[in-house]
Structure formats: structure tokens, C-alpha cells
Design a protein around this motif. Sequence first.
Motif, PDB file in Angstrom:
ATOM      1  N   ALA A  27      54.675  57.436  53.518  1.00 57.21           N
ATOM      2  CA  ALA A  27      55.555  56.030  53.596  1.00 57.21           C
ATOM      3  C   ALA A  27      55.188  55.862  54.880  1.00 57.21           C
ATOM      4  O   ALA A  27      55.448  56.514  55.855  1.00 57.21           O
ATOM      5  CB  ALA A  27      55.935  55.773  52.902  1.00 57.21           C
ATOM      6  N   THR A  28      55.009  54.732  55.696  1.00 58.59           N
ATOM      7  CA  THR A  28      55.370  54.519  57.088  1.00 58.59           C
ATOM      8  C   THR A  28      56.036  53.252  56.695  1.00 58.59           C
ATOM      9  O   THR A  28      56.215  52.610  56.470  1.00 58.59           O
ATOM     10  CB  THR A  28      53.435  53.688  57.667  1.00 58.59           C
ATOM     11  N   VAL A  29      56.702  53.099  57.896  1.00 52.35           N
ATOM     12  CA  VAL A  29      57.308  51.794  58.390  1.00 52.35           C
ATOM     13  C   VAL A  29      56.480  50.177  57.818  1.00 52.35           C
ATOM     14  O   VAL A  29      57.579  49.472  57.092  1.00 52.35           O
ATOM     15  CB  VAL A  29      57.879  51.805  60.004  1.00 52.35           C
ATOM     16  N   GLU A  30      55.290  50.479  58.146  1.00 54.06           N
ATOM     17  CA  GLU A  30      54.810  49.256  56.787  1.00 54.06           C
ATOM     18  C   GLU A  30      54.840  49.508  55.855  1.00 54.06           C
ATOM     19  O   GLU A  30      54.926  48.231  54.986  1.00 54.06           O
ATOM     20  CB  GLU A  30      53.158  49.048  57.627  1.00 54.06           C
ATOM     21  N   SER A  31      54.458  50.758  55.186  1.00 48.83           N
ATOM     22  CA  SER A  31      54.839  50.781  54.293  1.00 48.83           C
ATOM     23  C   SER A  31      55.958  49.754  53.194  1.00 48.83           C
ATOM     24  O   SER A  31      56.154  49.795  52.132  1.00 48.83           O
ATOM     25  CB  SER A  31      54.641  52.410  53.367  1.00 48.83           C
ATOM     26  N   LEU A  32      57.177  50.320  53.811  1.00 49.59           N
ATOM     27  CA  LEU A  32      58.885  50.452  52.974  1.00 49.59           C
ATOM     28  C   LEU A  32      58.340  49.439  54.058  1.00 49.59           C
ATOM     29  O   LEU A  32      59.577  47.811  53.114  1.00 49.59           O
ATOM     30  CB  LEU A  32      59.795  50.845  54.091  1.00 49.59           C
ATOM     31  N   GLY A  85      66.437  61.821  56.790  1.00 43.84           N
ATOM     32  CA  GLY A  85      65.694  62.378  57.620  1.00 43.84           C
ATOM     33  C   GLY A  85      63.967  61.715  57.996  1.00 43.84           C
ATOM     34  O   GLY A  85      63.421  61.927  58.938  1.00 43.84           O
ATOM     35  N   HIS A  86      63.580  60.637  56.735  1.00 44.68           N
ATOM     36  CA  HIS A  86      62.053  60.246  57.412  1.00 44.68           C
ATOM     37  C   HIS A  86      61.551  59.671  57.917  1.00 44.68           C
ATOM     38  O   HIS A  86      63.096  59.070  58.461  1.00 44.68           O
ATOM     39  CB  HIS A  86      61.577  60.171  55.932  1.00 44.68           C
ATOM     40  N   PRO A  87      61.324  60.221  59.449  1.00 39.22           N
ATOM     41  CA  PRO A  87      61.481  59.601  60.346  1.00 39.22           C
ATOM     42  C   PRO A  87      60.807  57.569  59.894  1.00 39.22           C
ATOM     43  O   PRO A  87      61.389  56.684  61.122  1.00 39.22           O
ATOM     44  CB  PRO A  87      60.096  60.060  61.316  1.00 39.22           C
ATOM     45  N   ALA A  88      59.838  57.600  58.701  1.00 39.61           N
ATOM     46  CA  ALA A  88      59.636  55.881  58.872  1.00 39.61           C
ATOM     47  C   ALA A  88      61.057  55.004  58.423  1.00 39.61           C
ATOM     48  O   ALA A  88      60.709  53.822  58.151  1.00 39.61           O
ATOM     49  CB  ALA A  88      58.842  56.011  57.592  1.00 39.61           C
ATOM     50  N   LEU A  89      61.475  55.958  57.285  1.00 37.34           N
ATOM     51  CA  LEU A  89      63.196  55.243  56.898  1.00 37.34           C
ATOM     52  C   LEU A  89      63.800  54.962  58.117  1.00 37.34           C
ATOM     53  O   LEU A  89      64.535  54.151  57.820  1.00 37.34           O
ATOM     54  CB  LEU A  89      63.848  56.317  55.665  1.00 37.34           C
ATOM     55  N   ALA A  90      63.833  55.820  58.669  1.00 37.66           N
ATOM     56  CA  ALA A  90      64.974  55.738  59.473  1.00 37.66           C
ATOM     57  C   ALA A  90      64.722  54.746  60.631  1.00 37.66           C
ATOM     58  O   ALA A  90      65.520  53.624  60.762  1.00 37.66           O
ATOM     59  CB  ALA A  90      65.762  56.939  60.625  1.00 37.66           C
ATOM     60  N   LEU A 108      52.520  53.846  48.529  1.00 38.42           N
ATOM     61  CA  LEU A 108      53.357  54.970  49.091  1.00 38.42           C
ATOM     62  C   LEU A 108      54.827  54.595  49.272  1.00 38.42           C
ATOM     63  O   LEU A 108      55.156  55.292  49.235  1.00 38.42           O
ATOM     64  CB  LEU A 108      53.121  54.958  50.591  1.00 38.42           C
ATOM     65  N   ALA A 109      55.362  52.916  48.865  1.00 34.11           N
ATOM     66  CA  ALA A 109      56.406  52.451  48.578  1.00 34.11           C
ATOM     67  C   ALA A 109      56.620  51.896  48.048  1.00 34.11           C
ATOM     68  O   ALA A 109      55.915  51.479  47.129  1.00 34.11           O
ATOM     69  CB  ALA A 109      56.954  52.188  50.016  1.00 34.11           C
ATOM     70  N   THR A 110      58.606  51.652  47.185  1.00 36.03           N
ATOM     71  CA  THR A 110      58.146  51.032  46.276  1.00 36.03           C
ATOM     72  C   THR A 110      60.399  50.228  46.474  1.00 36.03           C
ATOM     73  O   THR A 110      60.454  50.952  47.108  1.00 36.03           O
ATOM     74  CB  THR A 110      58.252  51.797  44.861  1.00 36.03           C
ATOM     75  N   CYS A 111      60.455  48.932  45.992  1.00 37.05           N
ATOM     76  CA  CYS A 111      61.410  48.758  46.598  1.00 37.05           C
ATOM     77  C   CYS A 111      62.065  47.583  45.374  1.00 37.05           C
ATOM     78  O   CYS A 111      61.274  47.003  45.120  1.00 37.05           O
ATOM     79  CB  CYS A 111      61.247  47.612  47.552  1.00 37.05           C
TER      80      CYS A 111
END
Length: 122
Positions: free
Chosen positions: A12-17, A41-46, A111-114
Motif C-alpha cells: 500500500a502507498t500513501v495514496e492507497s491509504l 514501521g510501514h513507511p506509507a502509514l507513517a 490495497l487499503a481499507t478504512c
Amino acid sequence: MIVAGLGFSSSATVESLRAAYEAATIGHDVSALATASDKKGHPALAAFADALALPLRYVAAGELAGQRTLTCSNRSRATYGTGSVSEASALAAAGPQARLLSPRHISDDRLATCAIAIGGKS
């Protein structure tokens, strides 16, 4: 407290999130983010949490497994013992008697859910 729970793939990317978050949070004033503790520690999450300037709570696998969710992903069920990591994370982080305001929304790239939950009693 209103919590946005996130579930996502390692790719997942920042855009996915952001896409999943924006779809789920319409009309909600989110005060914190939450996800499974193994996502730390996932870079996109941070980067995403920093961009929103929201606190991020990591939820232990045992707390996820105890949450009842509205939706079900076979992968989430097999890995975490819950139907939805995003829904379970939001519920666990929002505290006792929390309820979902929004079931999981899936990013267009899948790649991401919310999901959004609100705490039961203040």
C-alpha cells in the motif's frame, strides 16, 4: 472519540491509504488512527499519519480477534481472527461500547481499507 481504523497490504502507498480514508470519513471528525500492531514501521502509514497530524494507535492481534465486524475478508479472518482489520482496529481503539459509524471502505487499488468507529461512553 472517533477513530479511523486502517487495514492495508504491505504494498500500500500513501495514496492507497488516503483514498480509503477519504471515502470512509465523509462527515466525520476523526481524532485518531488505528491499525494492527504488526503494521508498525510501514513507511506509507507513517507518512500518512504525519500528513494528517493524528495520533496512531497500534492494536494487538488479541484485541483485533475479539471484535465483531460488519464485513469479512477471508485474508483478515485467517491472519487476524477478525473479518476486517480496519473495522476491528477502529472498534478496539475507540474503547468499550464502541460502534461502527462506517464499515470498511476499500481504496480503488484494493490495497487499503478504512472504517470509522465512535467510542461508547465519554
